[in-house]
Design a protein around this motif. Structure first.
Motif, PDB file in Angstrom:
ATOM      1  N   ILE A   1       8.594  -0.283   2.140  1.00 31.83           N
ATOM      2  CA  ILE A   1       8.632  -0.903   0.816  1.00 31.83           C
ATOM      3  C   ILE A   1       7.752  -2.147   0.826  1.00 31.83           C
ATOM      4  O   ILE A   1       7.864  -2.987   1.719  1.00 31.83           O
ATOM      5  CB  ILE A   1      10.076  -1.286   0.438  1.00 31.83           C
ATOM      6  CG1 ILE A   1      10.932  -0.020   0.351  1.00 31.83           C
ATOM      7  CG2 ILE A   1      10.109  -2.058  -0.869  1.00 31.83           C
ATOM      8  CD1 ILE A   1      12.398  -0.292   0.300  1.00 31.83           C
ATOM      9  N   ILE A   2       6.878  -2.255  -0.160  1.00 36.07           N
ATOM     10  CA  ILE A   2       6.038  -3.432  -0.326  1.00 36.07           C
ATOM     11  C   ILE A   2       6.485  -4.101  -1.619  1.00 36.07           C
ATOM     12  O   ILE A   2       6.505  -3.468  -2.668  1.00 36.07           O
ATOM     13  CB  ILE A   2       4.546  -3.061  -0.387  1.00 36.07           C
ATOM     14  CG1 ILE A   2       4.135  -2.355   0.913  1.00 36.07           C
ATOM     15  CG2 ILE A   2       3.702  -4.308  -0.634  1.00 36.07           C
ATOM     16  CD1 ILE A   2       2.735  -1.810   0.907  1.00 36.07           C
ATOM     17  N   ARG A   3       6.871  -5.360  -1.501  1.00 30.57           N
ATOM     18  CA  ARG A   3       7.352  -6.082  -2.676  1.00 30.57           C
ATOM     19  C   ARG A   3       6.694  -7.457  -2.743  1.00 30.57           C
ATOM     20  O   ARG A   3       6.243  -7.996  -1.736  1.00 30.57           O
ATOM     21  CB  ARG A   3       8.873  -6.231  -2.639  1.00 30.57           C
ATOM     22  CG  ARG A   3       9.354  -7.150  -1.516  1.00 30.57           C
ATOM     23  CD  ARG A   3      10.815  -7.515  -1.677  1.00 30.57           C
ATOM     24  NE  ARG A   3      11.303  -8.326  -0.580  1.00 30.57           N
ATOM     25  CZ  ARG A   3      11.280  -9.658  -0.552  1.00 30.57           C
ATOM     26  NH1 ARG A   3      10.789 -10.339  -1.563  1.00 30.57           N
ATOM     27  NH2 ARG A   3      11.753 -10.311   0.490  1.00 30.57           N
TER      28      ARG A   3
ATOM     29  N   LEU B   1       0.308  -0.394  11.584  1.00 27.70           N
ATOM     30  CA  LEU B   1       0.827  -1.044  10.386  1.00 27.70           C
ATOM     31  C   LEU B   1      -0.241  -1.891   9.693  1.00 27.70           C
ATOM     32  O   LEU B   1      -0.364  -1.873   8.473  1.00 27.70           O
ATOM     33  CB  LEU B   1       2.055  -1.893  10.710  1.00 27.70           C
ATOM     34  CG  LEU B   1       2.686  -2.645   9.539  1.00 27.70           C
ATOM     35  CD1 LEU B   1       3.106  -1.681   8.429  1.00 27.70           C
ATOM     36  CD2 LEU B   1       3.871  -3.471  10.021  1.00 27.70           C
ATOM     37  N   GLY B   2      -1.037  -2.629  10.461  1.00 27.53           N
ATOM     38  CA  GLY B   2      -2.089  -3.449   9.857  1.00 27.53           C
ATOM     39  C   GLY B   2      -3.097  -2.606   9.099  1.00 27.53           C
ATOM     40  O   GLY B   2      -3.462  -2.927   7.963  1.00 27.53           O
ATOM     41  N   ALA B   3      -3.519  -1.501   9.692  1.00 29.97           N
ATOM     42  CA  ALA B   3      -4.468  -0.604   9.030  1.00 29.97           C
ATOM     43  C   ALA B   3      -3.847   0.007   7.781  1.00 29.97           C
ATOM     44  O   ALA B   3      -4.496   0.115   6.730  1.00 29.97           O
ATOM     45  CB  ALA B   3      -4.906   0.495   9.992  1.00 29.97           C
TER      46      ALA B   3
ATOM     47  N   ASP C   1      -5.114  -0.425   3.939  1.00 29.16           N
ATOM     48  CA  ASP C   1      -5.359   0.720   3.057  1.00 29.16           C
ATOM     49  C   ASP C   1      -4.582   0.567   1.752  1.00 29.16           C
ATOM     50  O   ASP C   1      -5.080   0.915   0.683  1.00 29.16           O
ATOM     51  CB  ASP C   1      -4.987   2.029   3.748  1.00 29.16           C
ATOM     52  CG  ASP C   1      -5.998   2.441   4.812  1.00 29.16           C
ATOM     53  OD1 ASP C   1      -7.125   1.899   4.827  1.00 29.16           O
ATOM     54  OD2 ASP C   1      -5.644   3.308   5.634  1.00 29.16           O
ATOM     55  N   TRP C   2      -3.355   0.034   1.836  1.00 29.76           N
ATOM     56  CA  TRP C   2      -2.589  -0.225   0.611  1.00 29.76           C
ATOM     57  C   TRP C   2      -3.325  -1.252  -0.257  1.00 29.76           C
ATOM     58  O   TRP C   2      -3.432  -1.076  -1.477  1.00 29.76           O
ATOM     59  CB  TRP C   2      -1.177  -0.716   0.951  1.00 29.76           C
ATOM     60  CG  TRP C   2      -0.381  -1.052  -0.272  1.00 29.76           C
ATOM     61  CD1 TRP C   2       0.348  -0.180  -1.035  1.00 29.76           C
ATOM     62  CD2 TRP C   2      -0.264  -2.335  -0.897  1.00 29.76           C
ATOM     63  NE1 TRP C   2       0.912  -0.857  -2.100  1.00 29.76           N
ATOM     64  CE2 TRP C   2       0.551  -2.175  -2.037  1.00 29.76           C
ATOM     65  CE3 TRP C   2      -0.765  -3.597  -0.605  1.00 29.76           C
ATOM     66  CZ2 TRP C   2       0.882  -3.239  -2.883  1.00 29.76           C
ATOM     67  CZ3 TRP C   2      -0.444  -4.660  -1.439  1.00 29.76           C
ATOM     68  CH2 TRP C   2       0.373  -4.469  -2.558  1.00 29.76           C
TER      69      TRP C   2
ATOM     70  N   ALA D   1      -6.125   5.551  -2.002  1.00 33.63           N
ATOM     71  CA  ALA D   1      -5.565   6.208  -0.828  1.00 33.63           C
ATOM     72  C   ALA D   1      -4.977   7.557  -1.224  1.00 33.63           C
ATOM     73  O   ALA D   1      -4.801   7.850  -2.402  1.00 33.63           O
ATOM     74  CB  ALA D   1      -4.477   5.326  -0.229  1.00 33.63           C
ATOM     75  N   GLY D   2      -4.665   8.311  -0.215  1.00 31.00           N
ATOM     76  CA  GLY D   2      -4.026   9.598  -0.465  1.00 31.00           C
ATOM     77  C   GLY D   2      -2.604   9.414  -0.973  1.00 31.00           C
ATOM     78  O   GLY D   2      -2.073   8.314  -1.037  1.00 31.00           O
ATOM     79  N   LYS D   3      -1.987  10.520  -1.298  1.00 28.92           N
ATOM     80  CA  LYS D   3      -0.644  10.508  -1.871  1.00 28.92           C
ATOM     81  C   LYS D   3       0.361   9.791  -0.981  1.00 28.92           C
ATOM     82  O   LYS D   3       1.194   9.032  -1.463  1.00 28.92           O
ATOM     83  CB  LYS D   3      -0.186  11.935  -2.128  1.00 28.92           C
ATOM     84  CG  LYS D   3       1.154  12.028  -2.801  1.00 28.92           C
ATOM     85  CD  LYS D   3       1.523  13.451  -3.096  1.00 28.92           C
ATOM     86  CE  LYS D   3       2.879  13.504  -3.763  1.00 28.92           C
ATOM     87  NZ  LYS D   3       3.339  14.865  -3.958  1.00 28.92           N
ATOM     88  N   ALA D   4       0.300   9.994   0.321  1.00 24.10           N
ATOM     89  CA  ALA D   4       1.285   9.399   1.227  1.00 24.10           C
ATOM     90  C   ALA D   4       1.287   7.879   1.119  1.00 24.10           C
ATOM     91  O   ALA D   4       2.339   7.255   1.103  1.00 24.10           O
ATOM     92  CB  ALA D   4       1.004   9.824   2.661  1.00 24.10           C
TER      93      ALA D   4
END
Length: 180
Positions: A2-4, A103-105, A109-110, A168-171
């Protein structure tokens, strides 16, 4: 994952991210982030909605943070570059750096996906000038070194790079964008 968006109540944890990262870097002979980041600048970034925290799930402590904004630092980026649609990555920090878990990569990408969806052409960042391992890491992730700025106003972080913002892709889009 989760990114908040961070809130004012998260400021102590954000400070701790920096303190922990500085200690980790220092143990490896690097003086990056050895100076305190001004509280008023941190608060302003949080209030602007530019600071994000990453959680494995809602009940866990954050595992990373990143600041993502549209403000080109005039010390690092030319006037022409500042006019280009871009997002700028700052203070990307992992709770446990150097683990090699990607995680950093994934977070970069996010950021790239976020930038592309907002119409940006570029995802840009700066890095500590003497942290050549970090430069290599960013280049492996597709960032092109633009230049190194050797100016007191760069505060030691004069290596600048960019890569095209891309969806980015769906994932990745399913990571979650809480509080967007």
């Amino acid at each position: 994952m989760i990114i908040r968006r961070a809130a004012s109540a998260d400021i102590p944890r954000l400070r701790q991210f920096r303190t922990d990262a500085a200690a980790w870097l220092s143990a490896r002979g690097n003086d990056q982030w050895s100076t305190t980041y001004p509280d008023e600048l941190l608060l302003a970034s949080v209030q602007a909605g530019d600071v994000y925290l990453v959680h494995q799930d809602p009940a866990t402590d954050p595992v990373a943070t990143v600041t993502l904004d549209r403000r080109a630092d005039p010390v690092l980026w030319t006037e022409a570059e500042a006019k280009e649609p871009a997002f700028y990555v700052h203070k990307l920090t992992l709770a446990t750096p150097g683990r090699g878990n990607g995680l950093g990569a994934q977070l970069l990408d996010w950021c790239s996906d976020h930038a592309a969806r907002a119409g940006a052409t570029w995802l840009r960042l700066d890095a500590w000038t003497t942290n050549t391992r970090l430069h290599t890491y960013y280049e492996r992730l597709g960032f092109r070194h633009v230049r190194t700025v050797d100016a007191p106003d760069a505060f030691g972080s004069g290596w600048v790079g960019q890569r095209p913002a891309r969806r980015a892709g769906k994932a990745l889009s399913e990571l979650g964008n809480q509080g967007k």
